[in-house]
Design a protein around this motif. Sequence first.
Motif, short mmCIF file in Angstrom:
data_model
loop_
_atom_site.label_atom_id
_atom_site.label_comp_id
_atom_site.label_asym_id
_atom_site.label_seq_id
_atom_site.Cartn_x
_atom_site.Cartn_y
_atom_site.Cartn_z
N ALA A 151 -3.91 -0.84 -1.28
CA ALA A 151 -3.93 -2.01 -0.40
C ALA A 151 -2.64 -2.81 -0.57
O ALA A 151 -1.91 -2.62 -1.54
N PRO B 91 -11.13 -4.65 11.53
CA PRO B 91 -11.08 -6.06 11.13
C PRO B 91 -12.10 -6.46 10.08
O PRO B 91 -11.78 -7.22 9.18
N TYR C 181 -5.47 -6.75 1.22
CA TYR C 181 -5.96 -6.20 2.48
C TYR C 181 -5.42 -4.80 2.72
O TYR C 181 -4.41 -4.40 2.14
N VAL C 182 -6.11 -4.07 3.59
CA VAL C 182 -5.69 -2.74 3.98
C VAL C 182 -5.14 -2.84 5.40
O VAL C 182 -5.90 -3.14 6.33
N PRO C 183 -3.84 -2.62 5.57
CA PRO C 183 -3.27 -2.71 6.92
C PRO C 183 -3.83 -1.61 7.82
O PRO C 183 -4.02 -0.48 7.38
N GLY C 184 -4.15 -1.98 9.06
CA GLY C 184 -4.63 -1.02 10.03
C GLY C 184 -6.11 -0.70 9.93
O GLY C 184 -6.63 0.05 10.76
N ALA C 185 -6.82 -1.25 8.97
CA ALA C 185 -8.26 -1.01 8.86
C ALA C 185 -9.00 -1.83 9.90
O ALA C 185 -8.46 -2.77 10.48
N GLN D 151 0.85 -1.19 0.00
CA GLN D 151 0.00 0.00 0.00
C GLN D 151 0.89 1.25 0.00
O GLN D 151 1.85 1.32 0.75
N SER E 80 -10.69 -4.93 6.73
CA SER E 80 -9.29 -5.01 6.34
C SER E 80 -9.05 -5.94 5.15
O SER E 80 -8.30 -5.60 4.25
N ARG E 81 -9.68 -7.12 5.14
CA ARG E 81 -9.49 -8.03 4.00
C ARG E 81 -10.45 -7.65 2.90
O ARG E 81 -11.66 -7.65 3.07
#
Length: 155
Positions: free
Chosen positions: A100, A73, A67-71, A49, A76-77
Amino acid sequence: MGIEELVQAVQSLNTDDAFHARLDAAQWRTLGAYLTGYQARPGDLLIRQGDADRTAYFLARGTLQVYVPGAAPALSRIAMLRPGAIVGETGLFSAQPHSANVEAMTAVTVWALHLPRFEELVQRAPAIAIEVMRAAGAVLVARMRANMALHIAVA
């Protein structure tokens, strides 16, 4: 590691966002000459990302997680990608940073289409390049619609 495995995977993937390029066997071989094969291990990041990588990746074998890190739960995926999928296709259209991470969940084989090689393809085999852009654009549209539907459902 041959292009035939990728062609089989692309042609057999049946998802809304599948890369449905209308290429015959000879055109796939031509496209294959512009692709670079890579292997990745579980946990390896293919796309980070924020990076502005100008490369599209075709998944020939294995599973990728987007996935988006830190989103949160639940958000995030974004997706799990199976063989035949394309990822990073936005890099063919824009120099904007990726939104992402894309991580190998299993051992994977991918074929990369780097922008300079794509630009060569445009010059040498424009019909194939146009078909790649059409199919990649259709993937973008399908993913945008799925993302909009998800946001409307969450709202």
